[in-house]
Design a protein around this motif. Structure first.
Motif, PDB file in Angstrom:
ATOM      1  N   UNK A  36       0.838  -1.209   0.000  1.00 13.77           N
ATOM      2  CA  UNK A  36       0.000   0.000   0.000  1.00 13.77           C
ATOM      3  C   UNK A  36       0.863   1.245   0.000  1.00 13.77           C
ATOM      4  N   UNK A  37       0.473   2.180  -0.794  1.00 12.91           N
ATOM      5  CA  UNK A  37       1.271   3.415  -0.890  1.00 12.91           C
ATOM      6  C   UNK A  37       1.225   4.221   0.410  1.00 12.91           C
ATOM      7  N   UNK A  38       2.384   4.659   0.817  1.00 16.45           N
ATOM      8  CA  UNK A  38       2.441   5.449   2.045  1.00 16.45           C
ATOM      9  C   UNK A  38       2.243   6.929   1.735  1.00 16.45           C
ATOM     10  N   UNK A  84      13.202   2.954  -4.026  1.00 18.87           N
ATOM     11  CA  UNK A  84      11.961   2.678  -4.760  1.00 18.87           C
ATOM     12  C   UNK A  84      10.770   2.418  -3.847  1.00 18.87           C
ATOM     13  N   UNK A  85      10.593   3.288  -2.880  1.00 14.49           N
ATOM     14  CA  UNK A  85       9.472   3.115  -1.956  1.00 14.49           C
ATOM     15  C   UNK A  85       8.224   3.732  -2.571  1.00 14.49           C
ATOM     16  N   UNK A  86       7.129   3.010  -2.452  1.00 17.40           N
ATOM     17  CA  UNK A  86       5.867   3.485  -3.003  1.00 17.40           C
ATOM     18  C   UNK A  86       5.244   4.476  -2.015  1.00 17.40           C
ATOM     19  N   UNK A  87       5.498   5.761  -2.243  1.00 13.50           N
ATOM     20  CA  UNK A  87       5.001   6.757  -1.296  1.00 13.50           C
ATOM     21  C   UNK A  87       4.791   8.098  -1.983  1.00 13.50           C
ATOM     22  N   UNK A  88       3.834   8.842  -1.494  1.00 13.96           N
ATOM     23  CA  UNK A  88       3.647  10.205  -1.995  1.00 13.96           C
ATOM     24  C   UNK A  88       4.202  11.179  -0.955  1.00 13.96           C
ATOM     25  N   UNK A  89       4.883  12.193  -1.449  1.00 13.81           N
ATOM     26  CA  UNK A  89       5.456  13.172  -0.521  1.00 13.81           C
ATOM     27  C   UNK A  89       4.742  14.509  -0.700  1.00 13.81           C
ATOM     28  N   UNK A  90       4.232  15.004   0.414  1.00 11.34           N
ATOM     29  CA  UNK A  90       3.536  16.284   0.338  1.00 11.34           C
ATOM     30  C   UNK A  90       4.167  17.254   1.326  1.00 11.34           C
ATOM     31  N   UNK A  91       4.452  18.456   0.861  1.00 16.13           N
ATOM     32  CA  UNK A  91       4.977  19.465   1.781  1.00 16.13           C
ATOM     33  C   UNK A  91       3.822  20.319   2.288  1.00 16.13           C
ATOM     34  N   UNK A  92       3.710  20.405   3.599  1.00 19.83           N
ATOM     35  CA  UNK A  92       2.653  21.227   4.182  1.00 19.83           C
ATOM     36  C   UNK A  92       3.294  22.493   4.733  1.00 19.83           C
ATOM     37  N   UNK A 144      19.252   9.526   6.817  1.00 18.18           N
ATOM     38  CA  UNK A 144      18.615   8.690   5.803  1.00 18.18           C
ATOM     39  C   UNK A 144      18.233   7.328   6.374  1.00 18.18           C
ATOM     40  N   UNK A 145      19.128   6.763   7.173  1.00 23.34           N
ATOM     41  CA  UNK A 145      18.857   5.447   7.765  1.00 23.34           C
ATOM     42  C   UNK A 145      17.597   5.477   8.623  1.00 23.34           C
ATOM     43  N   UNK A 146      17.478   6.579   9.367  1.00 24.29           N
ATOM     44  CA  UNK A 146      16.337   6.720  10.245  1.00 24.29           C
ATOM     45  C   UNK A 146      15.031   6.747   9.447  1.00 24.29           C
ATOM     46  N   UNK A 147      15.044   7.533   8.372  1.00 23.59           N
ATOM     47  CA  UNK A 147      13.846   7.647   7.543  1.00 23.59           C
ATOM     48  C   UNK A 147      13.522   6.291   6.915  1.00 23.59           C
ATOM     49  N   UNK A 148      14.566   5.621   6.457  1.00 28.44           N
ATOM     50  CA  UNK A 148      14.370   4.307   5.831  1.00 28.44           C
ATOM     51  C   UNK A 148      13.726   3.339   6.825  1.00 28.44           C
ATOM     52  N   UNK A 149      14.237   3.363   8.059  1.00 30.16           N
ATOM     53  CA  UNK A 149      13.694   2.476   9.086  1.00 30.16           C
ATOM     54  C   UNK A 149      12.228   2.798   9.364  1.00 30.16           C
ATOM     55  N   UNK A 150      11.899   4.077   9.359  1.00 26.18           N
ATOM     56  CA  UNK A 150      10.518   4.498   9.640  1.00 26.18           C
ATOM     57  C   UNK A 150       9.580   4.092   8.505  1.00 26.18           C
ATOM     58  N   UNK A 151      10.108   4.044   7.292  1.00 27.36           N
ATOM     59  CA  UNK A 151       9.258   3.745   6.143  1.00 27.36           C
ATOM     60  C   UNK A 151       9.074   2.249   5.933  1.00 27.36           C
ATOM     61  N   UNK A 152       9.905   1.456   6.566  1.00 27.55           N
ATOM     62  CA  UNK A 152       9.798   0.004   6.354  1.00 27.55           C
ATOM     63  C   UNK A 152       8.975  -0.690   7.433  1.00 27.55           C
TER      64      UNK A 152
END
Lengths: 78, 325
Positions: A1-3, A30-38, A70-78
């Motif tokens: 599912x897209x994050x 190649x993570x399936x995610x949409x990035x939105x800046x608020x 980067x590692x931290x973000x990767x861990x959070x996204x997995x």
């Protein structure tokens, strides 16, 4: 599912570097995610945070007030 | 404490580069090497220490504390003290402000925090110790805390709630005291350490160029301006020096870390310390970019009142320093 990733910040240098880190991690892995800046402060404050930038993944605040590695973000996204 | 560093600087300039001790260039270079390394070391220590404190007292915890506790008037001082240990990023000032308002913290207490937080921050403290020594640094910290406290009390008594922007007034109307205790993420010290260290490096990266340029300019001035040069123009009894210095300082911000080394040289050449401290408080504590950000939550009138009260307090403390020191 897209994050759904949201980056909350009014456009300060820190917010910019957080955006870069997140974009980098998403594209290199190649993570399936949409990035939105608020950037609208009224919207940002709905998340009840007091320090920016903040990283929100699927409506959960994961990081606030600092630029993650980067590692931290990767861990959070997995 | 830094004798060893002076020896290294002496050795580099006078032995390795074989420059004449009497030369302005040699003196300026020596000053530059010594000051840059010393200040960078102090900055790392102070920013790191503040990072540790902050890791255990994050802003949410501070807000929670101020919101829940009855402090019988001490809340202004507490907010001001919390401002010291909280690293300040001007882009966070708006979310911070809203967070405090939402937690039912009085406007004046919020202002006390908002004033001290940038005024007495880790970078300013690190630079101050390096440039002016411990005694002057302590004096600066204490006056910064008092200035935040007193300005906060004054601003509270001016009853300024009506000058908030409409959406903030809505938040104010729905404000609630925090009921639950703040639950911090359980992290061990070793887990926190890398995060703190990354922050130290991030902060340093942002200021080091300014610091180096500032020290370089200071170094050149140090070698070329004769001792006591400014005493002719800026004597202690010149009544206009303090207000002028303060008003000049407000628009300067992004290069605060570059300005402090230059101010130090000016002081060593005869500018009264009180005048210089007033100037530095203006540089570090008040900035136009911050004012622009605050427009989201305050009307221009409120921003003007806020800045005027703080400026006035800075001017008064400048005079006080000149009298005491």
């Amino acid at each position: 599912m897209s994050k759904v990733i949201k980056i909350l910040g009014t456009g300060c240098p820190k917010c910019q570097s957080m955006t870069n880190v997140v974009k980098d991690v998403v594209s290199t892995n190649n993570i399936d995610a949409s990035i939105e800046k608020v950037e609208d402060i009224v919207e940002i404050m709905k998340f009840n945070i007091m320090t920016t930038p903040a990283l929100v993944i699927d409506d959960v605040i994961t990081i606030k007030g600092r630029v993650p590695t980067k590692d931290e973000v990767l861990a959070l996204l997995n | 404490m830094f004798d060893w560093l002076q020896h290294i600087a002496d050795w580099l300039v006078y032995d390795l580069l074989d420059l004449d001790q009497e030369q302005h260039l040699a003196e300026a270079l020596n000053f530059f090497i010594y000051d840059t390394v010393k200040i960078l070391i102090l900055l790392v220590i102070v920013i790191f220490f503040m990072g540790i404190v902050n890791s255990y007292f994050p802003i949410d915890k501070v807000k929670n504390y101020l919101s829940r506790k009855k402090l019988y008037g001490l809340e202004y001082l507490m907010a001001s003290l919390f401002g010291v240990v909280t690293p300040f990023c001007s882009c966070s000032s708006v979310p911070l402000f809203i967070g405090f308002v939402r937690g039912g913290i009085p406007l004046g207490v919020t202002f006390a925090f908002l004033i001290t937080s940038p005024l007495v921050n880790e970078v300013a403290i690190g630079l101050f110790i390096g440039l002016f020594g411990i005694k002057t640094t302590l004096l600066y910290i204490i006056s910064g805390v008092l200035l935040g406290t007193i300005s906060g009390i004054i601003l509270q008594n001016l009853k300024l709630e009506g000058y908030l922007t409409p959406w903030v007034k809505d938040i104010l109307a729905n404000a609630q005291k925090e009921q639950d205790l703040f639950k911090a993420e359980k992290q061990t010290f070793t887990q926190r350490l890398p995060i703190i260290w990354t922050e130290v490096l991030n902060i340093l990266k942002g200021i080091v160029p300014y610091v180096i340029v500032g020290i370089a300019i200071g170094g050149i001035m140090h070698g070329y301006i004769p001792e006591g040069f400014f005493e002719k123009f800026m004597a202690k009894d010149n009544l206009f020096a303090v207000p002028l210095a303060t008003i000049l300082s407000v628009p300067m911000y992004s290069n605060a870390s570059g300005i402090l080394p230059i101010v130090q040289v000016l002081v060593s050449k005869g500018i009264p310390l009180g005048t210089a401290i007033a100037f530095m408080m203006g540089v570090v504590g008040l900035s136009l970019p911050e004012a622009m950000l605050l427009k989201k939550v305050m009307t221009l009138k409120l921003i003007a009142i806020f800045f005027s009260v703080v400026t006035l307090c800075i001017i008064i403390s400048g005079y006080l320093f000149n009298i005491i020191l």
